[in-house]
Design an enzyme around this catalytic site. Structure first.
Site, PDB file in Angstrom:
ATOM      1  N   SER A   1      48.916 -39.815  -0.788  1.00  0.00           N
ATOM      2  CA  SER A   1      47.644 -40.552  -0.711  1.00  0.00           C
ATOM      3  C   SER A   1      47.168 -40.525   0.732  1.00  0.00           C
ATOM      4  O   SER A   1      47.978 -40.523   1.673  1.00  0.00           O
ATOM      5  CB  SER A   1      47.843 -42.001  -1.131  1.00  0.00           C
TER       6      SER A   1
ATOM      7  N   TYR B   1      52.994 -49.815  -1.331  1.00  0.00           N
ATOM      8  CA  TYR B   1      52.467 -48.583  -1.959  1.00  0.00           C
ATOM      9  C   TYR B   1      52.242 -47.521  -0.889  1.00  0.00           C
ATOM     10  O   TYR B   1      52.638 -46.354  -1.046  1.00  0.00           O
ATOM     11  CB  TYR B   1      51.163 -48.903  -2.690  1.00  0.00           C
TER      12      TYR B   1
HETATM   13  P1  NAP Z   1      46.383 -44.068 -13.179  1.00  0.00           P
HETATM   14  O1  NAP Z   1      45.016 -43.804 -13.699  1.00  0.00           O
HETATM   15  O2  NAP Z   1      46.853 -45.464 -13.043  1.00  0.00           O
HETATM   16  O3  NAP Z   1      47.439 -43.246 -14.074  1.00  0.00           O
HETATM   17  C1  NAP Z   1      48.792 -43.354 -13.756  1.00  0.00           C
HETATM   18  C2  NAP Z   1      49.583 -42.363 -14.580  1.00  0.00           C
HETATM   19  O4  NAP Z   1      50.953 -42.480 -14.179  1.00  0.00           O
HETATM   20  C3  NAP Z   1      49.510 -42.656 -16.061  1.00  0.00           C
HETATM   21  O5  NAP Z   1      49.514 -41.428 -16.755  1.00  0.00           O
HETATM   22  C4  NAP Z   1      50.815 -43.418 -16.313  1.00  0.00           C
HETATM   23  O6  NAP Z   1      51.345 -43.258 -17.627  1.00  0.00           O
HETATM   24  C5  NAP Z   1      51.738 -42.729 -15.324  1.00  0.00           C
HETATM   25  N1  NAP Z   1      52.901 -43.520 -14.969  1.00  0.00           N
HETATM   26  C6  NAP Z   1      52.943 -44.740 -14.370  1.00  0.00           C
HETATM   27  N2  NAP Z   1      54.224 -45.142 -14.229  1.00  0.00           N
HETATM   28  C7  NAP Z   1      54.987 -44.151 -14.751  1.00  0.00           C
HETATM   29  C8  NAP Z   1      56.377 -43.967 -14.910  1.00  0.00           C
HETATM   30  N3  NAP Z   1      57.256 -44.894 -14.504  1.00  0.00           N
HETATM   31  N4  NAP Z   1      56.826 -42.833 -15.490  1.00  0.00           N
HETATM   32  C9  NAP Z   1      55.956 -41.876 -15.913  1.00  0.00           C
HETATM   33  N5  NAP Z   1      54.620 -41.999 -15.801  1.00  0.00           N
HETATM   34  C10 NAP Z   1      54.155 -43.117 -15.225  1.00  0.00           C
HETATM   35  O7  NAP Z   1      46.577 -43.417 -11.727  1.00  0.00           O
HETATM   36  P2  NAP Z   1      45.721 -42.294 -10.953  1.00  0.00           P
HETATM   37  O8  NAP Z   1      44.674 -42.974 -10.181  1.00  0.00           O
HETATM   38  O9  NAP Z   1      45.393 -41.167 -11.864  1.00  0.00           O
HETATM   39  O10 NAP Z   1      46.828 -41.839  -9.879  1.00  0.00           O
HETATM   40  C11 NAP Z   1      47.688 -40.730 -10.090  1.00  0.00           C
HETATM   41  C12 NAP Z   1      48.474 -40.504  -8.811  1.00  0.00           C
HETATM   42  O11 NAP Z   1      47.570 -40.273  -7.721  1.00  0.00           O
HETATM   43  C13 NAP Z   1      49.358 -41.672  -8.401  1.00  0.00           C
HETATM   44  O12 NAP Z   1      50.561 -41.196  -7.857  1.00  0.00           O
HETATM   45  C14 NAP Z   1      48.518 -42.365  -7.337  1.00  0.00           C
HETATM   46  O13 NAP Z   1      49.313 -43.107  -6.449  1.00  0.00           O
HETATM   47  C15 NAP Z   1      47.869 -41.174  -6.671  1.00  0.00           C
HETATM   48  N6  NAP Z   1      46.642 -41.520  -5.946  1.00  0.00           N
HETATM   49  C16 NAP Z   1      45.581 -42.048  -6.613  1.00  0.00           C
HETATM   50  C17 NAP Z   1      44.422 -42.371  -5.904  1.00  0.00           C
HETATM   51  C18 NAP Z   1      43.216 -42.945  -6.555  1.00  0.00           C
HETATM   52  O14 NAP Z   1      42.267 -43.328  -5.824  1.00  0.00           O
HETATM   53  N7  NAP Z   1      43.151 -43.042  -7.888  1.00  0.00           N
HETATM   54  C19 NAP Z   1      44.378 -42.146  -4.517  1.00  0.00           C
HETATM   55  C20 NAP Z   1      45.491 -41.607  -3.881  1.00  0.00           C
HETATM   56  C21 NAP Z   1      46.620 -41.289  -4.604  1.00  0.00           C
HETATM   57  P3  NAP Z   1      50.943 -44.274 -18.858  1.00  0.00           P
HETATM   58  O15 NAP Z   1      49.532 -43.916 -19.221  1.00  0.00           O
HETATM   59  O16 NAP Z   1      51.885 -43.964 -19.946  1.00  0.00           O
HETATM   60  O17 NAP Z   1      51.058 -45.647 -18.321  1.00  0.00           O
END
Ligand code: NAP
Length: 254
Positions: free
Chosen positions: A150, A164
């Site tokens: 991130s 985080y």
């Molecule tokens: P999200 O919409 O909350 O989706 C999270 C995903 O991770 C879901 O598919 C969830 O599965 C899965 N997950 C959570 N805990 C898990 C576990 N213990 N084992 C396996 N799967 C798990 O998140 P996102 O925004 O797409 O983020 C994806 C990644 O990008 C993360 O690592 C996040 O930190 C990173 N990121 C996001 C942003 C942002 O602005 N969105 C910015 C920087 C980095 P379920 O659906 O089954 O719960």
């Protein structure tokens, strides 16, 4: 670097691919010709929808439940991936959570452990399996790993998300260190550092500070999951065959 996996697609595991950024990555890689494991933790139905979307474009995909913080479930996921889709050539460690925002001195030890277990140890455990499968020194074809960090790791992140942010810094350092070790074995390792991307994760973080962060982003908007997927697809492709040990920020200039 000789990397036979990059001459053809093979199998990729995308963790946390039921929603958000992971779903966009899985969809794009499915359309690019990979056999895709769409991993999820608790939301099976949207994971099956992602699989259906890939299959509707004549791609190959399966939805596989595994909590990445549970090593036995990770082992089963890797076994199923290779049994049903063929030899692994790529891993995208995308699964992650932010934890509930709170001042650092109000964070509970159990919550800190859970965050580390999912965001850091889960990614490491998946990478361990991937290296064992892909390493040319174990008879594998080589391959590529992308860890989802991130921009928070570089900027300090949003208020209330100190733990985080620390997990994401750990992923940047992990990627760099692992890349050195496994480059001679035909495996490239990189991380991607997204800025604010419109997903379920950020929908619940829309405080005045977050809105201000969006408003002061040079590109003046949040990113789309597909804009992260494009970078990951490139990193896994032969076009990035000399790229390893780096972190790519995709943040609209933040
Ligand atoms: P999200 O919409 O909350 O989706 C999270 C995903 O991770 C879901 O598919 C969830 O599965 C899965 N997950 C959570 N805990 C898990 C576990 N213990 N084992 C396996 N799967 C798990 O998140 P996102 O925004 O797409 O983020 C994806 C990644 O990008 C993360 O690592 C996040 O930190 C990173 N990121 C996001 C942003 C942002 O602005 N969105 C910015 C920087 C980095 P379920 O659906 O089954 O719960």
């Amino acid at each position: 670097m000789s990397n036979t996996a990059e001459n053809g697609h093979g199998t990729v595991i995308v963790t946390g691919a039921s929603r958000g950024i992971g779903a966009a990555i899985a969809t794009e890689l499915g359309e690019a010709g990979y056999g895709v494991v769409v991993n999820y933790s608790s939301h099976e139905e949207p994971a099956e929808d992602v699989v259906e979307g890939i299959r509707s474009h004549d791609g190959r995909a399966i939805a596989v439940h595994a909590d990445v913080s549970v090593p036995d479930e990770v082992t089963e996921m890797f076994e199923r991936a290779e049994r049903e889709l063929g030899p692994l050539t790529a891993l995208v460690n995308n699964a992650g959570m932010t934890g509930a925002p709170a001042p650092f001195d109000a964070q509970e030890p159990g919550d800190l452990s859970r965050l580390m277990a999912i965001n850091v140890l889960g990614a490491m455990e998946c990478a361990r399996h991937a290296v064992r499968s892909m390493s040319t020194s174990h008879g594998g074809r080589g391959g590529s790993i992308v860890n989802m960090a991130s921009v928070a790791a570089h900027t300090g992140g949003l208020p209330g998300l100190v733990p985080y942010t620390a997990t994401k810094g750990a992923l940047v350092a992990f990627s760099r260190a692992l890349s050195n070790e496994v480059a001679p074995e035909g495996i490239r390792v990189n991380s991607v550092s997204p800025g604010l991307i419109a997903t379920d994760m950020t929908a619940v973080l829309m405080t005045p500070e977050t809105k201000e962060a969006v408003a002061t982003t040079p590109i003046r908007r949040m990113g789309r999951p597909e804009e992260i997927a494009d970078t990951v697809t490139w990193l896994l492709s032969p076009a990035a065959s000399f790229v390893t040990g780096t972190d790519i920020t995709v943040s609209g200039g933040r």
